[in-house]
Design a protein around this motif. Sequence first.
Motif, short mmCIF file in Angstrom:
data_model
loop_
_atom_site.label_atom_id
_atom_site.label_comp_id
_atom_site.label_asym_id
_atom_site.label_seq_id
_atom_site.Cartn_x
_atom_site.Cartn_y
_atom_site.Cartn_z
N GLY A 7 35.89 51.16 44.25
CA GLY A 7 36.94 50.19 44.53
C GLY A 7 37.47 50.29 45.94
O GLY A 7 37.99 49.32 46.49
N SER A 8 37.33 51.46 46.56
CA SER A 8 37.76 51.66 47.95
C SER A 8 36.65 51.34 48.94
O SER A 8 36.78 51.63 50.14
N ALA A 31 38.06 51.14 39.44
CA ALA A 31 37.60 50.31 40.56
C ALA A 31 38.43 49.03 40.67
O ALA A 31 38.78 48.60 41.78
N ILE A 32 38.75 48.41 39.54
CA ILE A 32 39.52 47.17 39.56
C ILE A 32 40.91 47.41 40.13
O ILE A 32 41.38 46.66 41.02
N LEU A 53 33.01 38.71 47.44
CA LEU A 53 31.71 39.37 47.46
C LEU A 53 31.87 40.88 47.50
O LEU A 53 31.15 41.62 46.82
N ASN A 54 32.84 41.34 48.28
CA ASN A 54 33.11 42.76 48.38
C ASN A 54 33.56 43.33 47.03
O ASN A 54 33.16 44.43 46.63
N THR A 55 34.40 42.56 46.31
CA THR A 55 34.86 42.98 45.00
C THR A 55 33.70 43.08 44.01
O THR A 55 33.60 44.03 43.23
N ASN A 59 43.77 47.40 47.28
CA ASN A 59 43.16 47.35 48.60
C ASN A 59 43.25 45.95 49.19
O ASN A 59 43.51 45.77 50.39
N ASN A 60 43.06 44.93 48.34
CA ASN A 60 43.13 43.55 48.81
C ASN A 60 44.56 43.10 49.10
O ASN A 60 44.80 42.29 50.01
#
Length: 239
Positions: A116-117, A55-56, A15-17, A62-63
């Motif tokens: 993305g962050s 962003a990707i 969901l965050n992505t 980040n993940n």
Amino acid sequence: MTLQFLNTTNLPNMLNTIISLATAFILGGLIGLERQYRQRTAGLRTNVLVALGAAIFVDIANNLSGADGAVRVIAYVVSGIGFLGAGVIMRQEGNIHGLNTAATLWCSAAIGAAAGSDLIVEAIVATAFILAANTLLRPLVNMIDRQPLDADSEVTHVIYLIAAKDHRKLVMYKLTEILHHFNYPLKDLDVEPFGDNDIEIEATLIASSIEPTEMNEIIQQLNLMPQVQQAYWDKNTMA
């Protein structure tokens, strides 16, 4: 093995992505719409893709590695987007074109990296400033550019026309009318014989800086006149 992705899929992270990518898509689209309206080389789709791509990459890092991984990827995004921006910069007739478009692409990448962050609010605020730079500052830049430079180092732009002598008044009237439409006032107008039946008109503009796309449109309109044999423009430096 084929269902291994189910073990690594985290619904809150997913969901965050989605939120991050949607933000990059929308904000990149806003920047791209302004560029598309101006008919620049990098328009709507390019700016959206740049923002989404940044962003990707940042979201994946980040993940996988947390904030440290995202910071490292952002550094690569900053340097990598420079190569893409260089592709829209062109040198033609001594003038550099595309610098603003390249800078806007760089900013779109920054917007995507922020999204993305998970810095959504920061990305929105940054987009507002980018749009302001490309829209609100434009009239101010045009006003400054149309002011004459210091007399010691003045750059002037000159339009040259070859036209039939019998249609001198019509051609000069049309020339001043077109220049008035584009808000390029005349500084000087000189007419010289060119052969037996033609004249050469040399129109010097007050504007110290011009938009090449506008000037090319002016020349195109002049060349469409049946009374004009040839029209072109150049710039002179007076030291």
